[in-house]
Design an enzyme around this catalytic site. Structure first.
Site, mmCIF file in Angstrom:
data_model
loop_
_atom_site.group_PDB
_atom_site.id
_atom_site.type_symbol
_atom_site.label_atom_id
_atom_site.label_comp_id
_atom_site.label_asym_id
_atom_site.label_seq_id
_atom_site.Cartn_x
_atom_site.Cartn_y
_atom_site.Cartn_z
ATOM 1 N N SER A 152 -9.492 -5.187 1.627
ATOM 2 C CA SER A 152 -8.433 -4.278 2.071
ATOM 3 C C SER A 152 -7.826 -3.591 0.860
ATOM 4 C CB SER A 152 -7.361 -5.091 2.794
ATOM 5 O OG SER A 152 -6.230 -4.288 3.002
ATOM 6 N N TYR A 206 -1.597 -12.060 3.057
ATOM 7 C CA TYR A 206 -2.751 -11.197 3.348
ATOM 8 C C TYR A 206 -3.225 -10.499 2.077
ATOM 9 C CZ TYR A 206 -5.482 -7.666 5.952
ATOM 10 O OH TYR A 206 -6.483 -6.851 6.432
HETATM 11 P P1 NAD Z 1 -9.516 -7.004 14.818
HETATM 12 O O1 NAD Z 1 -8.406 -7.958 15.060
HETATM 13 O O2 NAD Z 1 -9.735 -5.868 15.765
HETATM 14 O O3 NAD Z 1 -10.896 -7.810 14.691
HETATM 15 C C1 NAD Z 1 -11.004 -9.077 14.117
HETATM 16 C C2 NAD Z 1 -11.973 -9.891 14.955
HETATM 17 O O4 NAD Z 1 -12.118 -11.170 14.331
HETATM 18 C C3 NAD Z 1 -11.467 -10.140 16.392
HETATM 19 O O5 NAD Z 1 -12.451 -9.759 17.338
HETATM 20 C C4 NAD Z 1 -11.238 -11.656 16.417
HETATM 21 O O6 NAD Z 1 -11.504 -12.246 17.685
HETATM 22 C C5 NAD Z 1 -12.197 -12.153 15.347
HETATM 23 N N1 NAD Z 1 -11.809 -13.455 14.800
HETATM 24 C C6 NAD Z 1 -10.557 -13.891 14.505
HETATM 25 N N2 NAD Z 1 -10.597 -15.163 14.068
HETATM 26 C C7 NAD Z 1 -11.898 -15.540 14.078
HETATM 27 C C8 NAD Z 1 -12.580 -16.747 13.756
HETATM 28 N N3 NAD Z 1 -11.908 -17.825 13.306
HETATM 29 N N4 NAD Z 1 -13.922 -16.793 13.884
HETATM 30 C C9 NAD Z 1 -14.613 -15.701 14.360
HETATM 31 N N5 NAD Z 1 -14.017 -14.548 14.693
HETATM 32 C C10 NAD Z 1 -12.684 -14.460 14.554
HETATM 33 O O7 NAD Z 1 -9.294 -6.482 13.329
HETATM 34 P P2 NAD Z 1 -9.919 -5.243 12.541
HETATM 35 O O8 NAD Z 1 -8.822 -4.292 12.281
HETATM 36 O O9 NAD Z 1 -11.171 -4.761 13.191
HETATM 37 O O10 NAD Z 1 -10.261 -5.944 11.145
HETATM 38 C C11 NAD Z 1 -11.559 -6.307 10.728
HETATM 39 C C12 NAD Z 1 -11.501 -6.629 9.239
HETATM 40 O O11 NAD Z 1 -11.045 -5.490 8.517
HETATM 41 C C13 NAD Z 1 -10.531 -7.757 8.873
HETATM 42 O O12 NAD Z 1 -11.063 -8.501 7.825
HETATM 43 C C14 NAD Z 1 -9.312 -7.014 8.415
HETATM 44 O O13 NAD Z 1 -8.544 -7.816 7.563
HETATM 45 C C15 NAD Z 1 -9.950 -5.850 7.694
HETATM 46 N N6 NAD Z 1 -9.101 -4.671 7.485
HETATM 47 C C16 NAD Z 1 -8.521 -3.995 8.528
HETATM 48 C C17 NAD Z 1 -7.755 -2.867 8.250
HETATM 49 C C18 NAD Z 1 -7.097 -2.082 9.340
HETATM 50 O O14 NAD Z 1 -6.393 -1.117 9.036
HETATM 51 N N7 NAD Z 1 -7.312 -2.431 10.590
HETATM 52 C C19 NAD Z 1 -7.561 -2.433 6.943
HETATM 53 C C20 NAD Z 1 -8.175 -3.142 5.923
HETATM 54 C C21 NAD Z 1 -8.939 -4.238 6.203
#
Ligand code: NAD
Length: 283
Positions: free
Chosen positions: A166, A179
């Site tokens: 991130s 985080y």
């Molecule tokens: P999201 O919450 O839509 O997706 C995360 C998924 O991980 C969910 O489907 C959830 O069920 C699954 N999950 C949670 N715990 C789990 C576990 N113990 N085992 C298996 N699966 C599990 O989130 P997102 O926004 O799609 O984020 C995806 C990645 O991108 C993450 O690592 C997040 O930190 C990173 N990220 C997101 C953003 C943003 O702006 N959304 C920015 C930077 C980084």
């Protein structure tokens, strides 16, 4: 370039943890469209199966939705067995499961005269339970799948691991110390593992998404009642030179680039995909 770009993905197996999520499912769509056999590995079984079925219908590629917990070795070993039976050996792993917790999020950005007696709203009111959850999911949840699912690639002498970091891994954002630190640990681990595996034919890289409006950050960026951007949301937009949030599909190109054989000499890097956020000094 002798071959058609990304041809090497056809019929290869890619596992995406957290693949049922907003970012994960966009990545699965891009890989499936190129003929990759993709496995959505997610703790949410129902969502994993639903998203897999939708992408399979849309692309005609084979997509497998599988329940597993990235924090349980037993669950990952079981998933690996099922993947081997259904699709064969794993060539790529994307560690996408991650997220933040309100229990490790301060209510105020900084301490000052107006709030310094209101300990609960500051760093001093955070709960260790929140820190444990965030560190476990983001850091150990990247480490353990790499350990269990990465072995196929080392044995086969080729493949790539891609971690999802991130923007806050480079400079911490206010409010979210757990985080930010956990994603910094993901960057450090990306470098470490890339060196450890450099001679095996397996590359390890990461992407650092900037700001994308998704379920995990909506409570910080959009006012629940009015639907208007919060002050924090407005600050993000004004610090992103492109003047907007990213669309999740805008991560796809960087993911393909890092997984592809075209990037054979690229390992141990973290690429920002952030509309210019990390290039901007704020003035
Ligand atoms: P999201 O919450 O839509 O997706 C995360 C998924 O991980 C969910 O489907 C959830 O069920 C699954 N999950 C949670 N715990 C789990 C576990 N113990 N085992 C298996 N699966 C599990 O989130 P997102 O926004 O799609 O984020 C995806 C990645 O991108 C993450 O690592 C997040 O930190 C990173 N990220 C997101 C953003 C943003 O702006 N959304 C920015 C930077 C980084």
């Amino acid at each position: 370039m002798e071959k058609r770009a990304f041809q090497e993905f056809e019929n290869k197996v890619c596992v995406i943890t957290g693949g049922a999520g907003v970012i994960g499912s966009s990545i699965v769509s891009a890989l499936a469209a190129l003929g990759m056999k993709t496995v959505i590995l997610d703790i949410n079984k129902e969502l994993a199966e639903k998203v897999a079925a939708e992408i399979q219908t849309k692309t005609g590629a084979e997509v497998f939705g599988l329940e597993a917990n990235v924090l349980s070795r037993e669950s990952l070993e079981d998933a690996k067995k099922q993947i081997h039976e259904k699709f064969g050996r794993i060539s790529y792993l994307i560690n996408g499961a991650g997220g933040n917790s309100p229990k490790a999020t301060t209510q105020v950005e900084t301490m000052d005269e107006s709030n310094k007696d209101d300990w609960e709203k500051t760093f001093f009111g955070l709960q260790m339970e929140g820190f444990d959850w965030v560190f476990d999911l983001n850091f150990k949840g990247t480490l353990l799948p790499s350990m269990v699912l990465g072995k196929d690639m080392v044995e086969d002498g080729s493949g790539a691991i891609l971690n999802i970091s991130s923007m806050n891994s480079f400079k911490p954002l206010t409010k979210i110390p757990a985080y930010s630190a956990a994603k910094s640990a993901v960057n450090n681990f990306t470098e470490w593992l890339s060196v450890h595996l450099a001679k095996t034919g397996v590359r390890v890289n990461a992407i650092a998404p900037g700001f994308f409006l998704t379920n995990q950050n909506r409570f910080l960026l959009v006012d629940e009642k009015s639907g208007e951007p919060t002050a924090r949301g407005q600050k993000i937009i004004s610090n992103t030179p492109m003047g907007r949030y990213g669309e999740v599909d805008e991560l796809q190109g960087t993911v393909l680039y890092l997984l592809s054989d075209l990037s054979q000499f690229v390992t141990g890097i973290v690429i920002p995909v952030d509309g210019g956020y990390s290039a901007f000094g704020g003035v």
